[in-house]
Scaffold this motif. Structure first.
Motif, PDB file in Angstrom:
ATOM      1  N   MET A  59       0.822  -1.199   0.000  1.00 38.39           N
ATOM      2  CA  MET A  59       0.000   0.000   0.000  1.00 38.39           C
ATOM      3  C   MET A  59       0.862   1.257   0.000  1.00 38.39           C
ATOM      4  O   MET A  59       0.550   2.241  -0.665  1.00 38.39           O
ATOM      5  CB  MET A  59      -0.923  -0.007   1.223  1.00 38.39           C
ATOM      6  CG  MET A  59      -1.996  -1.074   1.198  1.00 38.39           C
ATOM      7  SD  MET A  59      -3.106  -0.948  -0.222  1.00 38.39           S
ATOM      8  CE  MET A  59      -3.860   0.640   0.083  1.00 38.39           C
ATOM      9  N   HIS A  60       1.975   1.220   0.735  1.00 41.08           N
ATOM     10  CA  HIS A  60       2.865   2.375   0.786  1.00 41.08           C
ATOM     11  C   HIS A  60       3.473   2.644  -0.590  1.00 41.08           C
ATOM     12  O   HIS A  60       3.574   3.809  -1.020  1.00 41.08           O
ATOM     13  CB  HIS A  60       3.974   2.127   1.812  1.00 41.08           C
ATOM     14  CG  HIS A  60       4.909   3.284   1.964  1.00 41.08           C
ATOM     15  ND1 HIS A  60       4.554   4.449   2.596  1.00 41.08           N
ATOM     16  CD2 HIS A  60       6.184   3.469   1.528  1.00 41.08           C
ATOM     17  CE1 HIS A  60       5.563   5.297   2.558  1.00 41.08           C
ATOM     18  NE2 HIS A  60       6.556   4.724   1.920  1.00 41.08           N
ATOM     19  N   LEU A  86       2.180   1.853  -3.561  1.00 41.01           N
ATOM     20  CA  LEU A  86       1.131   2.419  -4.411  1.00 41.01           C
ATOM     21  C   LEU A  86       0.886   3.882  -4.053  1.00 41.01           C
ATOM     22  O   LEU A  86       0.737   4.734  -4.935  1.00 41.01           O
ATOM     23  CB  LEU A  86      -0.159   1.608  -4.250  1.00 41.01           C
ATOM     24  CG  LEU A  86      -1.364   2.107  -5.058  1.00 41.01           C
ATOM     25  CD1 LEU A  86      -1.089   2.018  -6.554  1.00 41.01           C
ATOM     26  CD2 LEU A  86      -2.616   1.318  -4.698  1.00 41.01           C
ATOM     27  N   TYR A  87       0.855   4.172  -2.770  1.00 43.04           N
ATOM     28  CA  TYR A  87       0.617   5.527  -2.280  1.00 43.04           C
ATOM     29  C   TYR A  87       1.703   6.478  -2.774  1.00 43.04           C
ATOM     30  O   TYR A  87       1.426   7.622  -3.136  1.00 43.04           O
ATOM     31  CB  TYR A  87       0.577   5.491  -0.755  1.00 43.04           C
ATOM     32  CG  TYR A  87       0.125   6.757  -0.078  1.00 43.04           C
ATOM     33  CD1 TYR A  87      -1.214   7.115  -0.051  1.00 43.04           C
ATOM     34  CD2 TYR A  87       1.032   7.584   0.571  1.00 43.04           C
ATOM     35  CE1 TYR A  87      -1.637   8.274   0.585  1.00 43.04           C
ATOM     36  CE2 TYR A  87       0.622   8.741   1.218  1.00 43.04           C
ATOM     37  CZ  TYR A  87      -0.715   9.079   1.220  1.00 43.04           C
ATOM     38  OH  TYR A  87      -1.124  10.221   1.853  1.00 43.04           O
ATOM     39  N   GLU A  88       2.947   6.005  -2.810  1.00 40.55           N
ATOM     40  CA  GLU A  88       4.064   6.864  -3.215  1.00 40.55           C
ATOM     41  C   GLU A  88       4.100   7.105  -4.714  1.00 40.55           C
ATOM     42  O   GLU A  88       4.466   8.185  -5.169  1.00 40.55           O
ATOM     43  CB  GLU A  88       5.394   6.242  -2.757  1.00 40.55           C
ATOM     44  CG  GLU A  88       5.607   6.308  -1.256  1.00 40.55           C
ATOM     45  CD  GLU A  88       5.581   7.731  -0.736  1.00 40.55           C
ATOM     46  OE1 GLU A  88       6.198   8.612  -1.365  1.00 40.55           O
ATOM     47  OE2 GLU A  88       4.922   7.978   0.285  1.00 40.55           O
ATOM     48  N   CYS A 118       1.475   6.747  -6.908  1.00 38.56           N
ATOM     49  CA  CYS A 118       0.196   7.138  -7.497  1.00 38.56           C
ATOM     50  C   CYS A 118      -0.265   8.462  -6.886  1.00 38.56           C
ATOM     51  O   CYS A 118      -0.753   8.475  -5.761  1.00 38.56           O
ATOM     52  CB  CYS A 118      -0.839   6.041  -7.256  1.00 38.56           C
ATOM     53  SG  CYS A 118      -2.419   6.356  -8.040  1.00 38.56           S
ATOM     54  N   LEU A 168      -4.125   9.129  -5.153  1.00 40.15           N
ATOM     55  CA  LEU A 168      -4.441   8.731  -3.787  1.00 40.15           C
ATOM     56  C   LEU A 168      -3.861   9.733  -2.791  1.00 40.15           C
ATOM     57  O   LEU A 168      -4.545  10.215  -1.896  1.00 40.15           O
ATOM     58  CB  LEU A 168      -3.895   7.338  -3.496  1.00 40.15           C
ATOM     59  CG  LEU A 168      -4.536   6.179  -4.270  1.00 40.15           C
ATOM     60  CD1 LEU A 168      -3.800   4.883  -3.953  1.00 40.15           C
ATOM     61  CD2 LEU A 168      -6.008   6.045  -3.933  1.00 40.15           C
ATOM     62  N   LYS A 169      -2.587  10.060  -2.971  1.00 44.74           N
ATOM     63  CA  LYS A 169      -1.921  10.953  -2.030  1.00 44.74           C
ATOM     64  C   LYS A 169      -2.583  12.326  -2.024  1.00 44.74           C
ATOM     65  O   LYS A 169      -2.843  12.905  -0.968  1.00 44.74           O
ATOM     66  CB  LYS A 169      -0.436  11.084  -2.385  1.00 44.74           C
ATOM     67  CG  LYS A 169       0.337  11.976  -1.440  1.00 44.74           C
ATOM     68  CD  LYS A 169       1.795  12.115  -1.842  1.00 44.74           C
ATOM     69  CE  LYS A 169       2.563  10.844  -1.642  1.00 44.74           C
ATOM     70  NZ  LYS A 169       4.013  11.019  -1.893  1.00 44.74           N
ATOM     71  N   TYR A 191      -6.128  12.066  -0.251  1.00 45.04           N
ATOM     72  CA  TYR A 191      -6.050  11.846   1.190  1.00 45.04           C
ATOM     73  C   TYR A 191      -5.470  13.066   1.912  1.00 45.04           C
ATOM     74  O   TYR A 191      -5.945  13.453   2.981  1.00 45.04           O
ATOM     75  CB  TYR A 191      -5.201  10.613   1.497  1.00 45.04           C
ATOM     76  CG  TYR A 191      -5.887   9.309   1.186  1.00 45.04           C
ATOM     77  CD1 TYR A 191      -7.212   9.085   1.549  1.00 45.04           C
ATOM     78  CD2 TYR A 191      -5.204   8.272   0.553  1.00 45.04           C
ATOM     79  CE1 TYR A 191      -7.847   7.880   1.277  1.00 45.04           C
ATOM     80  CE2 TYR A 191      -5.832   7.062   0.281  1.00 45.04           C
ATOM     81  CZ  TYR A 191      -7.143   6.871   0.640  1.00 45.04           C
ATOM     82  OH  TYR A 191      -7.770   5.685   0.376  1.00 45.04           O
ATOM     83  N   ASN A 236      -9.234   1.291   4.380  1.00 47.35           N
ATOM     84  CA  ASN A 236      -8.177   0.462   3.798  1.00 47.35           C
ATOM     85  C   ASN A 236      -7.161   0.092   4.883  1.00 47.35           C
ATOM     86  O   ASN A 236      -7.526  -0.454   5.898  1.00 47.35           O
ATOM     87  CB  ASN A 236      -7.529   1.154   2.592  1.00 47.35           C
ATOM     88  CG  ASN A 236      -8.464   1.184   1.396  1.00 47.35           C
ATOM     89  OD1 ASN A 236      -9.130   0.205   1.110  1.00 47.35           O
ATOM     90  ND2 ASN A 236      -8.535   2.312   0.719  1.00 47.35           N
ATOM     91  N   GLN A 259      -3.111   6.591   5.413  1.00 45.34           N
ATOM     92  CA  GLN A 259      -3.398   7.982   5.048  1.00 45.34           C
ATOM     93  C   GLN A 259      -3.560   8.881   6.264  1.00 45.34           C
ATOM     94  O   GLN A 259      -3.454  10.104   6.164  1.00 45.34           O
ATOM     95  CB  GLN A 259      -4.653   8.061   4.173  1.00 45.34           C
ATOM     96  CG  GLN A 259      -5.962   7.712   4.863  1.00 45.34           C
ATOM     97  CD  GLN A 259      -6.277   6.220   4.839  1.00 45.34           C
ATOM     98  OE1 GLN A 259      -5.396   5.405   4.630  1.00 45.34           O
ATOM     99  NE2 GLN A 259      -7.530   5.882   5.045  1.00 45.34           N
ATOM    100  N   SER A 268      -0.094  11.139   8.443  1.00 44.30           N
ATOM    101  CA  SER A 268       0.330  12.541   8.307  1.00 44.30           C
ATOM    102  C   SER A 268      -0.534  13.472   9.160  1.00 44.30           C
ATOM    103  O   SER A 268      -0.044  14.455   9.712  1.00 44.30           O
ATOM    104  CB  SER A 268       0.301  12.979   6.835  1.00 44.30           C
ATOM    105  OG  SER A 268      -1.004  12.872   6.300  1.00 44.30           O
TER     106      SER A 268
END
Length: 222
Positions: free
Chosen positions: A70-71, A73-75, A77, A80-81, A84, A109, A113, A116
């Motif tokens: 997940m991390h 994908l988050y970085e 994409c 998503l970032k 969120y 999920n 998110q 932060s």
């Protein structure tokens, strides 16, 4: 998809046999998209979608392995970032004077998110607020264990687009969730949603929406 929608099984079977020669989950973006959309059509014909969904959920990696996926994908994409972090910023701003915050997340999920936001409020001058986060799959008001003095934030992130509306189910689960959120009298509601309308009944328009959305995602990530 047109053949499936029209119940033309002869054309459907012929096109599927041709498509299988052209697609690959490890190919270029259009080949990967084709592989997954073909799999979805097969599931549609077999009425096996709900079964496949449950099996895939059970086979998800767990613990640190899932968090690393997940991390990553988050970085890579930005969608998503961006979504969120925008929601986090709005919640942090509205809740800056509150001492107790209860975030009700309708699609948490893995929860990364919220890191932060927690870090941001922890560095706030004075005592940081008490933060409670609740998430769930299906819920009634009594399950939320609301407490006096809490400021409520409701977060809908990447989920309302696939909750069926009244054209699919007379129960209209989407409206039920929105009305549930309203009766909580939240201080803020954040909505993060992709530009894809896939929660109504007609099959072919829903297929085209899904195909166009994931084509853009696969091409941009590639």
């Amino acid at each position: 998809a047109k053949a499936v929608a029209g119940n033309d099984m002869e054309t459907t079977e012929w096109l599927m046999s041709e498509l299988r020669k052209m697609v690959s989950v490890s190919g270029n973006p259009i080949q990967r998209l084709g592989a997954y959309m073909l799999e979805a059509l097969v599931a549609r014909l077999a009425s096996s979608g709900s079964t496949i969904y449950k099996v895939l959920k059970c086979k998800e990696p767990t613990g640190s392995e899932l968090l690393s996926h997940m991390h990553l994908l988050y970085e890579i994409c930005p969608y998503l970032k961006f979504g969120y972090m925008s929601a986090n910023g709005a919640i942090a701003e509205v809740m800056k004077e509150e001492s107790e915050v209860h975030i009700i997340d309708f699609q948490i999920n893995q929860g990364i998110q919220w890191v932060s936001l927690i870090q941001a409020v922890a560095g706030r001058p004075g005592a940081p607020p008490k933060i409670r986060i609740t998430s769930f799959d299906e819920v009634e008001l009594k399950d939320l264990a609301l407490q006096p003095g809490e400021a409520i934030a409701v977060n809908f992130a990447m989920m309302l687009h696939h909750v069926p509306d009244e054209s699919v189910d007379s129960g209209n689960h989407r409206d039920r969730l929105v009305r549930l959120a309203k009766c909580l009298s939240p201080k803020i509601v954040t909505l993060v949603e992709q530009e894809s309308h896939t929660n109504n009944l007609p099959f072919f328009p829903r297929f085209v929406e899904t195909m166009n959305y994931y084509l853009a995602i696969f091409e941009s990530i590639d």
